[in-house]
Motif scaffolding. Structure first.
Motif, PDB file in Angstrom:
ATOM      1  N   ASN A   1       7.433   2.901   7.543  1.00  0.00           N
ATOM      2  CA  ASN A   1       6.485   3.436   8.517  1.00  0.00           C
ATOM      3  C   ASN A   1       5.189   3.767   7.814  1.00  0.00           C
ATOM      4  N   GLN A   2       4.095   3.567   8.531  1.00  0.00           N
ATOM      5  CA  GLN A   2       2.776   3.773   7.950  1.00  0.00           C
ATOM      6  C   GLN A   2       2.387   5.243   8.006  1.00  0.00           C
TER       7      GLN A   2
ATOM      8  N   PHE B   1       0.825  -1.208   0.000  1.00  0.00           N
ATOM      9  CA  PHE B   1       0.000   0.000   0.000  1.00  0.00           C
ATOM     10  C   PHE B   1       0.859   1.258   0.000  1.00  0.00           C
ATOM     11  N   ASP B   2       0.203   2.400  -0.224  1.00  0.00           N
ATOM     12  CA  ASP B   2       0.898   3.686  -0.202  1.00  0.00           C
ATOM     13  C   ASP B   2       1.334   3.991   1.218  1.00  0.00           C
ATOM     14  N   SER B   3       2.593   4.264   1.403  1.00  0.00           N
ATOM     15  CA  SER B   3       3.070   4.689   2.707  1.00  0.00           C
ATOM     16  C   SER B   3       4.494   5.187   2.549  1.00  0.00           C
ATOM     17  N   ASN B   4       5.314   4.975   3.540  1.00  0.00           N
ATOM     18  CA  ASN B   4       6.669   5.533   3.524  1.00  0.00           C
ATOM     19  C   ASN B   4       7.680   4.393   3.606  1.00  0.00           C
ATOM     20  N   TYR B   5       8.389   4.198   2.519  1.00  0.00           N
ATOM     21  CA  TYR B   5       9.309   3.074   2.375  1.00  0.00           C
ATOM     22  C   TYR B   5      10.754   3.582   2.317  1.00  0.00           C
ATOM     23  N   GLY B   6      11.473   3.411   3.429  1.00  0.00           N
ATOM     24  CA  GLY B   6      12.899   3.729   3.437  1.00  0.00           C
ATOM     25  C   GLY B   6      13.224   5.191   3.253  1.00  0.00           C
ATOM     26  N   GLU B   7      12.326   6.078   3.673  1.00  0.00           N
ATOM     27  CA  GLU B   7      12.571   7.511   3.492  1.00  0.00           C
ATOM     28  C   GLU B   7      13.450   8.070   4.616  1.00  0.00           C
TER      29      GLU B   7
ATOM     30  N   PRO C   1      10.465  13.827   8.803  1.00  0.00           N
ATOM     31  CA  PRO C   1      10.765  13.831   7.367  1.00  0.00           C
ATOM     32  C   PRO C   1      10.521  12.493   6.685  1.00  0.00           C
ATOM     33  N   ALA C   2      10.487  11.393   7.447  1.00  0.00           N
ATOM     34  CA  ALA C   2      10.206  10.086   6.845  1.00  0.00           C
ATOM     35  C   ALA C   2       8.728   9.897   6.553  1.00  0.00           C
ATOM     36  N   THR C   3       7.890  10.870   6.903  1.00  0.00           N
ATOM     37  CA  THR C   3       6.452  10.765   6.643  1.00  0.00           C
ATOM     38  C   THR C   3       5.972  11.805   5.628  1.00  0.00           C
ATOM     39  N   ALA C   4       6.894  12.540   5.012  1.00  0.00           N
ATOM     40  CA  ALA C   4       6.519  13.578   4.046  1.00  0.00           C
ATOM     41  C   ALA C   4       6.295  12.969   2.664  1.00  0.00           C
ATOM     42  N   ASN C   5       5.628  13.716   1.791  1.00  0.00           N
ATOM     43  CA  ASN C   5       5.321  13.253   0.438  1.00  0.00           C
ATOM     44  C   ASN C   5       5.665  14.316  -0.590  1.00  0.00           C
ATOM     45  N   GLU C   6       5.717  13.884  -1.850  1.00  0.00           N
ATOM     46  CA  GLU C   6       5.853  14.755  -3.023  1.00  0.00           C
ATOM     47  C   GLU C   6       7.238  15.380  -3.169  1.00  0.00           C
ATOM     48  N   VAL C   7       8.221  14.909  -2.417  1.00  0.00           N
ATOM     49  CA  VAL C   7       9.581  15.435  -2.521  1.00  0.00           C
ATOM     50  C   VAL C   7      10.554  14.264  -2.521  1.00  0.00           C
ATOM     51  N   VAL C   8      11.766  14.528  -3.005  1.00  0.00           N
ATOM     52  CA  VAL C   8      12.826  13.525  -2.915  1.00  0.00           C
ATOM     53  C   VAL C   8      13.307  13.502  -1.477  1.00  0.00           C
ATOM     54  N   ASP C   9      13.161  12.354  -0.830  1.00  0.00           N
ATOM     55  CA  ASP C   9      13.386  12.251   0.608  1.00  0.00           C
ATOM     56  C   ASP C   9      14.795  11.751   0.901  1.00  0.00           C
ATOM     57  N   THR C  10      15.655  12.626   1.403  1.00  0.00           N
ATOM     58  CA  THR C  10      17.033  12.258   1.739  1.00  0.00           C
ATOM     59  C   THR C  10      17.245  12.418   3.240  1.00  0.00           C
ATOM     60  N   ASN C  11      18.480  12.156   3.669  1.00  0.00           N
ATOM     61  CA  ASN C  11      18.798  12.293   5.090  1.00  0.00           C
ATOM     62  C   ASN C  11      19.069  13.730   5.495  1.00  0.00           C
TER      63      ASN C  11
ATOM     64  N   GLY D   1       9.754  19.769  15.750  1.00  0.00           N
ATOM     65  CA  GLY D   1       8.960  18.872  16.576  1.00  0.00           C
ATOM     66  C   GLY D   1       8.848  17.498  15.948  1.00  0.00           C
ATOM     67  N   GLY D   2       9.799  17.158  15.069  1.00  0.00           N
ATOM     68  CA  GLY D   2       9.731  15.921  14.310  1.00  0.00           C
ATOM     69  C   GLY D   2      10.554  14.797  14.925  1.00  0.00           C
ATOM     70  N   TYR D   3      10.288  13.598  14.411  1.00  0.00           N
ATOM     71  CA  TYR D   3      10.954  12.393  14.907  1.00  0.00           C
ATOM     72  C   TYR D   3      11.500  11.568  13.752  1.00  0.00           C
ATOM     73  N   ASP D   4      12.583  10.878  14.036  1.00  0.00           N
ATOM     74  CA  ASP D   4      13.041   9.797  13.178  1.00  0.00           C
ATOM     75  C   ASP D   4      12.335   8.533  13.666  1.00  0.00           C
ATOM     76  N   ILE D   5      11.889   7.686  12.732  1.00  0.00           N
ATOM     77  CA  ILE D   5      11.025   6.560  13.077  1.00  0.00           C
ATOM     78  C   ILE D   5      11.742   5.252  12.782  1.00  0.00           C
ATOM     79  N   ARG D   6      11.710   4.363  13.734  1.00  0.00           N
ATOM     80  CA  ARG D   6      12.309   3.036  13.559  1.00  0.00           C
ATOM     81  C   ARG D   6      11.444   2.026  14.285  1.00  0.00           C
ATOM     82  N   TYR D   7      10.528   1.383  13.539  1.00  0.00           N
ATOM     83  CA  TYR D   7       9.683   0.364  14.152  1.00  0.00           C
ATOM     84  C   TYR D   7      10.563  -0.786  14.647  1.00  0.00           C
TER      85      TYR D   7
END
Length: 766
Positions: A496-497, A398-404, A505-515, A571-577
């Motif tokens: 992350n879902q 499904f649509d979500s955030n893969y390795g961003e 930043p790992a949950t953003a869309n429409e941009v090239v997602d880098t570190n 106020g953002g987080y890095d996500i690691r399930y």
């Protein structure tokens, strides 16, 4: 165990990016199997009524009841036929999932089954051994709750029963359904299907929130929360034909049909997009797992059969007033196991839509995109990307955030990296094209477009790897956990879902997602400035301003997306399930240094955008008034984002962590200081747009301070400001009021005096 690790390693190392397209013409006989020899329902029409023959062997056997209508999401429920006395009942029962749980009847816990319809036997029409019933009312008059809350208003005088057709283990029924739709009486084509479920259950694979697969109910069970529920993932039944081989063809490949509706010039690209996934399935041990066939004809009966998965080109792109940007996928899934039985790919994007989006992102990097129309090869490649993305949905992702928030920003111009890894780990991300490489990097244009990447191969490997039958459930769980364990050392394998909020930043869309979101955005803005310069040239042959107006609007949207991307750091987080037994946090605050850099960047760009963006040379061709002002709208929306209650609550929580004490007060102070920099830097003038944004901030902040508590329950307080946040915000506003008063006393002849007096009047309402 050593042998198991070796087997897993072999699975992981198989795969690649390239695959030679294959031509597979299709005959009508191949699309659908014959009805000969099947023991299933059969149908016939007599005097305008629809009858169903039900063999007694079919009674109490689960099957699917399906509705295909104008919506692209098919509706279906598991049903069974029961005989009680001289009546046949159509029941919707609870479903026992092989995952070890019972799926309720439309969320009604008390019901073991629900009777959808009841039919008297038509004894004069029964074949020997069969039961015959008239089901006309079922498809013409019944309103069924296909999904929770579903209802409709019938217009019987516009309804029409148009016939039925029997296929292998399936009956398809064609109707026109009269409905009230958006205040109008309309008659929609609606097909119904009754289809047998597989007798042999597919072996399920347990749902895990760390991977990006739908569950058997497709709509989702965890609402984006990082937790596991008991469920099967949705996937196709793939079984090796040669069990002893590392790579084997499947017993039955996943097959898609490209019908003649897809224009001939785009068919090779649609095929190539689907076949991009072949190497991903090789990583799971399957060779030639996907077959794409073209057909000279595909009847509407075949298209609405559970036996056919096809590509729907979509005609709304040709209708006046309609413009879609992508596509979607419709699934039919066996609730018992998660087995995908049918998956149709809908491609709705128009040529203009895909070319405009590419122009905004890549025109400075691809000379082919600097004139309209684009060459067929480029436009086709853009359709290929959409087809590849939608094919990923067809396979269960499904649509979500893969390795961003993982790829190094410097790799976005590294040609060797881009060839191997792509500019984003997954074609399922909303990263779009590579808009941050620079012209001087000389990146080949074919490397700018998103493709199936390492994260996609990783997901398919976990979801589709077939394990030996003799392997115990515990050993299989261990093997799957080892695959997921790769996320510990490979950040672009982390998933992350998507949630209700963009909280990192790992949950953003429409941009090239880098570190490095700030550096990425700086590079993207350089290209956007180049695009602004190219716009008058690319539309010079247009007879009106529509295309230029559309392009400028899309460019502003893309600029806004980049500003939101940087905002996500605050106020953002890095996500690691991770499992509870694994050391470390699941949500780690973005380092304060990165947050400070983001705040400075936003003040310099989002809240004070450059002139080349606000007032390009061609703007007088488009407008004669400051209404409507999209730039003001986007900046006001930026203020809303920065004052969002969810962001405040994240800062409040951060303050409880070591090293983040006082961050909310710092944030509010920096936000206000930057918004009113003219006040503190002694500037005698304040621009029109800056006045608008400053006034808007004051109004929104006062509203927040004066907000009454709307809710008591914790789960309902997402949009309530806490007393703590109100107090800190109140202190900032009181300080601002005092600073404006001081300025007015010192500078009585300021050009912006009226503006500051207006701000003061609003603040005095405190």
């Amino acid at each position: 165990m050593k042998k198991l690790v070796i087997i897993l390693w072999l699975f992981m190392t198989v795969g690649g990016f390239s695959q030679t397209p294959k031509t597979n013409p299709i005959s009508e006989d191949e699309v659908l199997a014959s009805t000969t020899g099947s023991t299933f329902l059969t149908s016939f029409m007599e005097e305008g009524e629809l009858y169903l023959n039900i063999p007694r062997e079919v009674l109490e056997n689960p099957m699917l009841f399906i509705r295909y209508d104008y919506r692209k999401a098919y509706k279906y429920i598991q049903v069974l036929w029961s005989l009680e006395g001289d009546k046949v009942l159509l029941k919707h029962p609870r479903v026992r999932s092989s995952a070890g749980i019972i799926l309720p009847v439309r969320h009604h816990k008390a019901l073991k089954d629900n009777i959808l319809a009841m039919f008297p036997l038509e004894k004069d029409m029964c074949k020997q051994g069969d039961l015959c019933i008239n089901i006309t009312s079922l498809v013409m008059d019944n309103i069924i709750e296909w999904t929770k809350g579903f209802t409709e208003t019938l217009v019987p005088q516009l309804s029409l029963l148009q016939g039925s057709k029997d296929f292998h283990n399936e009956v398809v029924i064609k109707t026109r359904r009269g409905l009230m739709f958006e205040g109008s009486r309309v008659s929609f084509p609606v097909f119904f299907g009754l289809a047998a479920l597989p007798e042999k259950l597919m072996k399920g694979r347990n749902y895990d929130y760390r991977m990006g697969f739908f569950n058997e109910d497709r709509s989702g069970i965890d609402n984006g929360e990082p937790k596991n529920s008991v469920a099967n993932i949705a996937r196709w039944r793939l079984e090796k034909k040669h069990k002893d081989r590392k790579l084997s063809v499947p017993v039955k490949p996943i097959t898609f049909v490209i019908p003649p509706d897809v224009p001939e010039q785009w068919r090779p690209y649609v095929r190539a997009g689907i076949e991009e996934w072949l190497p991903a399935f090789e990583s799971a041990g399957f060779e030639d797992a996907i077959v794409v066939k073209e057909t000279d004809s595909l009847s509407e009966w075949e298209a609405h059969s559970i036996h056919t998965s096809y590509v729907d080109w979509g005609d709304s792109k040709y209708l006046r007033g309609f413009d879609e940007s992508g596509g979607t996928v419709s699934h039919i899934i066996d609730f018992r196991t998660g087995e995908i039985l049918k998956s149709d790919i809908y491609l709705g994007a128009s040529v203009e839509n895909v070319t405009d989006r590419y122009f905004i992102r890549c025109a400075p990097l691809d000379k082919r995109a600097q004139s309209l129309p684009f060459p067929q090869e480029l436009t086709g490649r853009l359709f290929q990307r959409i087809a590849a993305h939608e094919a990923g949905h067809a396979f269960g992702l499904f649509d979500s955030n893969y390795g961003e928030f993982a790829y190094p920003v410097e790799k976005m111009s590294d040609i060797q990296w881009l060839k191997t890894m792509g500019h984003t780990p997954s074609v399922m991300n909303y990263s779009r094209e590579n808009s941050i490489a620079q012209p001087a990097d000389s990146v080949p244009p074919e490397l700018l477009i998103q493709k199936v990447g390492p994260m996609d191969r990783y997901q398919i490997q976990w979801g589709y790897t077939e394990f030996p039958e003799e392997m115990s459930e515990q050993e299989e769980d261990f093997a799957l956990e080892r695959i997921m364990g790769m996320q510990d050392s490979i950040p672009w394998f982390r998933f992350n879902q998507s949630q209700a909020e963009v909280f990192g930043p790992a949950t953003a869309n429409e941009v090239v997602d880098t570190n490095n979101p700030v550096q990425s955005t700086k590079l993207a803005l350089k290209n956007l400035e180049r695009v602004i310069c190219l716009m008058p040239t690319v539309v010079k042959d247009q007879k009106d301003i529509r295309r230029l107006e559309n392009l400028y609007g899309r460019l502003l949207e893309h600029w806004k997306d980049h500003m939101l991307y940087v905002t996500s750091l605050l106020g953002g987080y890095d996500i690691r399930y991770k499992p509870i037994s694994t050391p470390g946090k699941m949500f780690t605050p973005i380092p304060l240094a990165m947050q400070e850099e983001a705040m400075d960047f936003l003040h310099a760009n989002a809240l004070n955008p450059p002139q080349w963006l606000v007032a390009p040379e061609f703007l007088p061709k488009l407008e004669y008034s400051t209404f409507p002002d999209k730039m003001v709208e986007f900046q006001q929306r930026s203020v809303d984002e920065l004052l969002r209650t969810r962001r405040f609550k994240r800062f409040e929580y951060m303050e409880t962590l070591e090293g983040f004490e006082g961050t909310l007060e710092w944030y509010l102070s920096e936000l206000q200081q930057g918004l009113f920099r003219e006040l503190y830097e002694g500037s005698p003038k304040v621009g029109r747009i800056r006045q608008e944004i400053q006034s808007y901030y004051i109004d929104r902040a006062i509203m927040a301070v004066h907000q009454n508590a709307h809710h008591t329950y914790a789960e309902m307080k997402a949009f309530d400001y806490t007393a703590y946040s109100k107090g800190l915000l109140m202190a900032q506003l009181v300080k601002l009021r005092g600073d404006i008063r001081s300025k007015l006393k010192k500078e009585k002849d300021s050009d912006a005096r009226g503006h500051w007096e207006h701000c003061l009047a609003r603040l005095d309402s405190l």
